[in-house]
Design a protein around this motif. Structure first.
Motif, mmCIF file in Angstrom:
data_model
loop_
_atom_site.group_PDB
_atom_site.id
_atom_site.type_symbol
_atom_site.label_atom_id
_atom_site.label_comp_id
_atom_site.label_asym_id
_atom_site.label_seq_id
_atom_site.Cartn_x
_atom_site.Cartn_y
_atom_site.Cartn_z
ATOM 1 N N LYS A 1 7.326 30.825 -1.377
ATOM 2 C CA LYS A 1 7.289 30.629 0.074
ATOM 3 C C LYS A 1 7.555 29.159 0.407
ATOM 4 C CE LYS A 1 4.199 30.967 4.079
ATOM 5 N NZ LYS A 1 2.822 31.301 4.531
ATOM 6 N N PHE A 2 8.520 28.928 1.285
ATOM 7 C CA PHE A 2 8.841 27.561 1.694
ATOM 8 C C PHE A 2 7.761 27.032 2.631
ATOM 9 C CE2 PHE A 2 10.771 24.714 4.866
ATOM 10 C CZ PHE A 2 11.203 23.681 4.030
ATOM 11 N N LEU A 3 7.312 25.783 2.375
ATOM 12 C CA LEU A 3 6.283 25.177 3.211
ATOM 13 C C LEU A 3 6.811 24.044 4.084
ATOM 14 C CD1 LEU A 3 3.243 24.993 0.753
ATOM 15 C CD2 LEU A 3 3.726 26.712 2.498
ATOM 16 N N LYS A 4 7.546 23.110 3.472
ATOM 17 C CA LYS A 4 8.015 21.974 4.270
ATOM 18 C C LYS A 4 9.075 21.178 3.526
ATOM 19 C CE LYS A 4 4.307 18.918 2.624
ATOM 20 N NZ LYS A 4 3.204 18.002 3.021
ATOM 21 N N LYS A 5 9.751 20.336 4.302
ATOM 22 C CA LYS A 5 10.738 19.407 3.766
ATOM 23 C C LYS A 5 10.437 18.040 4.357
ATOM 24 C CE LYS A 5 15.757 18.555 3.646
ATOM 25 N NZ LYS A 5 17.093 19.093 4.066
ATOM 26 N N GLU A 6 10.507 16.998 3.542
ATOM 27 C CA GLU A 6 10.182 15.667 4.031
ATOM 28 C C GLU A 6 10.848 14.584 3.196
ATOM 29 O OE1 GLU A 6 5.953 15.070 3.639
ATOM 30 O OE2 GLU A 6 5.903 16.067 1.691
ATOM 31 N N LYS A 7 10.959 13.412 3.798
ATOM 32 C CA LYS A 7 11.416 12.229 3.079
ATOM 33 C C LYS A 7 10.208 11.348 2.824
ATOM 34 C CE LYS A 7 16.201 12.077 4.737
ATOM 35 N NZ LYS A 7 17.253 11.242 5.389
ATOM 36 N N ILE A 8 10.121 10.810 1.629
ATOM 37 C CA ILE A 8 8.949 10.027 1.237
ATOM 38 C C ILE A 8 9.388 8.689 0.652
ATOM 39 C CG2 ILE A 8 6.965 9.918 -0.331
ATOM 40 C CD1 ILE A 8 6.860 12.977 -0.217
ATOM 41 N N LYS A 9 8.695 7.652 1.063
ATOM 42 C CA LYS A 9 8.939 6.325 0.501
ATOM 43 C C LYS A 9 7.619 5.788 -0.044
ATOM 44 C CE LYS A 9 10.700 1.686 1.576
ATOM 45 N NZ LYS A 9 11.302 0.823 2.629
ATOM 46 N N ASP A 10 7.560 5.607 -1.357
ATOM 47 C CA ASP A 10 6.371 5.082 -2.015
ATOM 48 C C ASP A 10 6.628 3.651 -2.466
ATOM 49 O OD1 ASP A 10 4.734 7.373 -1.829
ATOM 50 O OD2 ASP A 10 5.696 8.264 -3.584
ATOM 51 N N VAL A 11 5.799 2.733 -1.985
ATOM 52 C CA VAL A 11 5.869 1.336 -2.410
ATOM 53 C C VAL A 11 4.674 1.085 -3.328
ATOM 54 C CG1 VAL A 11 5.870 -1.074 -1.707
ATOM 55 C CG2 VAL A 11 6.999 0.648 -0.269
ATOM 56 N N TYR A 12 4.943 0.838 -4.595
ATOM 57 C CA TYR A 12 3.885 0.613 -5.572
ATOM 58 C C TYR A 12 3.472 -0.851 -5.580
ATOM 59 C CZ TYR A 12 4.399 5.308 -7.451
ATOM 60 O OH TYR A 12 4.412 6.672 -7.593
ATOM 61 N N LEU A 13 2.167 -1.062 -5.626
ATOM 62 C CA LEU A 13 1.613 -2.409 -5.698
ATOM 63 C C LEU A 13 1.191 -2.702 -7.128
ATOM 64 C CD1 LEU A 13 -0.652 -2.387 -2.501
ATOM 65 C CD2 LEU A 13 1.756 -3.061 -2.697
ATOM 66 N N ASP A 14 1.470 -3.908 -7.580
ATOM 67 C CA ASP A 14 1.101 -4.298 -8.946
ATOM 68 C C ASP A 14 1.113 -5.812 -9.036
ATOM 69 O OD1 ASP A 14 0.480 -4.136 -11.678
ATOM 70 O OD2 ASP A 14 1.846 -2.443 -11.974
ATOM 71 N N THR A 15 0.648 -6.326 -10.157
ATOM 72 C CA THR A 15 0.712 -7.763 -10.396
ATOM 73 C C THR A 15 2.120 -8.125 -10.850
ATOM 74 O OG1 THR A 15 0.061 -7.509 -12.715
ATOM 75 C CG2 THR A 15 -1.708 -7.803 -11.086
ATOM 76 N N LYS B 1 0.455 -5.397 -14.593
ATOM 77 C CA LYS B 1 -0.808 -5.134 -15.273
ATOM 78 C C LYS B 1 -1.335 -3.727 -15.010
ATOM 79 C CE LYS B 1 -5.593 -6.864 -15.392
ATOM 80 N NZ LYS B 1 -6.519 -7.902 -14.825
ATOM 81 N N LEU B 2 -1.258 -3.270 -13.758
ATOM 82 C CA LEU B 2 -1.774 -1.941 -13.430
ATOM 83 C C LEU B 2 -0.950 -0.848 -14.096
ATOM 84 C CD1 LEU B 2 -2.626 -2.278 -9.625
ATOM 85 C CD2 LEU B 2 -4.061 -2.773 -11.614
ATOM 86 N N TYR B 3 0.358 -0.989 -14.035
ATOM 87 C CA TYR B 3 1.243 -0.011 -14.671
ATOM 88 C C TYR B 3 0.911 0.135 -16.152
ATOM 89 C CZ TYR B 3 5.385 1.635 -17.121
ATOM 90 O OH TYR B 3 6.229 2.300 -17.975
ATOM 91 N N LYS B 4 0.696 -0.982 -16.818
ATOM 92 C CA LYS B 4 0.430 -0.966 -18.255
ATOM 93 C C LYS B 4 -0.887 -0.269 -18.582
ATOM 94 C CE LYS B 4 3.094 -5.226 -18.877
ATOM 95 N NZ LYS B 4 3.036 -6.696 -19.140
ATOM 96 N N LYS B 5 -1.821 -0.263 -17.638
ATOM 97 C CA LYS B 5 -3.115 0.388 -17.855
ATOM 98 C C LYS B 5 -3.123 1.852 -17.412
ATOM 99 C CE LYS B 5 -6.253 -3.573 -17.620
ATOM 100 N NZ LYS B 5 -7.448 -4.119 -16.929
ATOM 101 N N GLY B 6 -2.084 2.280 -16.696
ATOM 102 C CA GLY B 6 -2.068 3.643 -16.188
ATOM 103 C C GLY B 6 -2.766 3.772 -14.850
ATOM 104 N N ASN C 1 -6.485 -9.435 -5.707
ATOM 105 C CA ASN C 1 -6.086 -8.815 -6.966
ATOM 106 C C ASN C 1 -4.666 -9.194 -7.397
ATOM 107 O OD1 ASN C 1 -8.395 -6.859 -7.733
ATOM 108 N ND2 ASN C 1 -8.091 -6.507 -5.534
ATOM 109 N N CYS C 2 -4.112 -10.199 -6.726
ATOM 110 C CA CYS C 2 -2.767 -10.707 -7.061
ATOM 111 C C CYS C 2 -1.724 -9.594 -7.039
ATOM 112 C CB CYS C 2 -2.775 -11.405 -8.416
ATOM 113 S SG CYS C 2 -3.905 -12.794 -8.516
ATOM 114 N N LEU C 3 -1.819 -8.714 -6.033
ATOM 115 C CA LEU C 3 -0.910 -7.581 -5.942
ATOM 116 C C LEU C 3 0.294 -7.921 -5.067
ATOM 117 C CD1 LEU C 3 -3.433 -4.630 -5.461
ATOM 118 C CD2 LEU C 3 -2.443 -5.489 -7.594
#
Length: 223
Positions: A26-40, A44-49, A122-124
């Protein structure tokens, strides 16, 4: 808000199969998404998961698997995580909840509902941007998400919330069965890792999660 979810991701290798595949849901929705990732600056955060992102300038989202964060030497797949979501702009009532999460992740707390304070303490900085066109379907038990990710390709994600006492192994078998007739490649990372793999392989290899073939090739540990 905390949600523990199981998510399996696959890259679509034959897009012609998708139309017939999606007729089952069943189709629910369609959308455009923009995710901006914050990190040092040194990711550092990416490396820790740990993944902190701003979605569509409307939500602050923090995703991580606590067991993976505290057991950095243990090999695991990027499948299960807890997700915390806060509406933007932050409100006073969010500060206490957010600080509890920051404390768990060994990050510095904030004294006011301020994204600028969170970043400064946090130097992000804005690290990477993931843009995608998403279509969401369901079969009542699972969400079936089709993502056209800019610069990375077409993917299908099968998602579900994990209920207390529910067998993760049984859920995974049911999810894998959904795509058994599709020509796909199993992806054991998120889009964040795939971006680093394409743009900075050295940083990618320092991440908490890798594609299975990269674990086998570059790590002494084996999945």
């Amino acid at each position: 808000m905390k949600e523990k979810e199981l998510e399996l991701k696959f890259q679509i290798l034959d897009k012609k199969q998708l139309e017939n595949f999606l007729k089952n849901f069943k189709f629910l929705k369609k959308e455009k998404i923009k995710d901006v990732y914050l990190d040092t600056k040194d990711a550092k955060l990416y490396k820790k998961g740990i993944f902190i992102r701003i979605r569509d300038n409307k939500k602050l989202q923090i995703k991580f698997n606590y067991s993976d964060v505290v057991n950095q030497n243990k090999i695991s797949l990027h499948e299960i995580c807890s997700e915390y979501s806060f509406n933007l702009p932050l409100s006073e009532k969010d500060v206490k909840k957010l600080n509890r999460i920051l404390d768990i992740l060994d990050l510095k707390s904030i004294s006011s509902p301020s994204m600028e304070e969170l970043k400064a303490k946090n130097c992000l900085m804005e690290s990477i941007v993931i843009e995608k066109e998403r279509k969401v379907f369901t079969d009542t038990k699972f969400l079936i998400v089709i993502d056209e990710v800019k610069g990375l390709g077409t993917f299908v994600e099968i998602e579900t919330k994990i209920k207390e006492g529910e067998s993760v192994g049984s859920l995974k078998r049911k999810m894998l069965n959904l795509v058994k007739d599709l020509k796909v490649k199993r992806i054991t990372t998120g889009y964040n890792e795939l971006w680093w793999r394409k743009h900075d392989f050295k940083v990618y290899l320092q991440g908490r999660y890798l594609l299975e073939e990269d674990y086998k090739k570059f790590s002494r540990n084996k999945l």
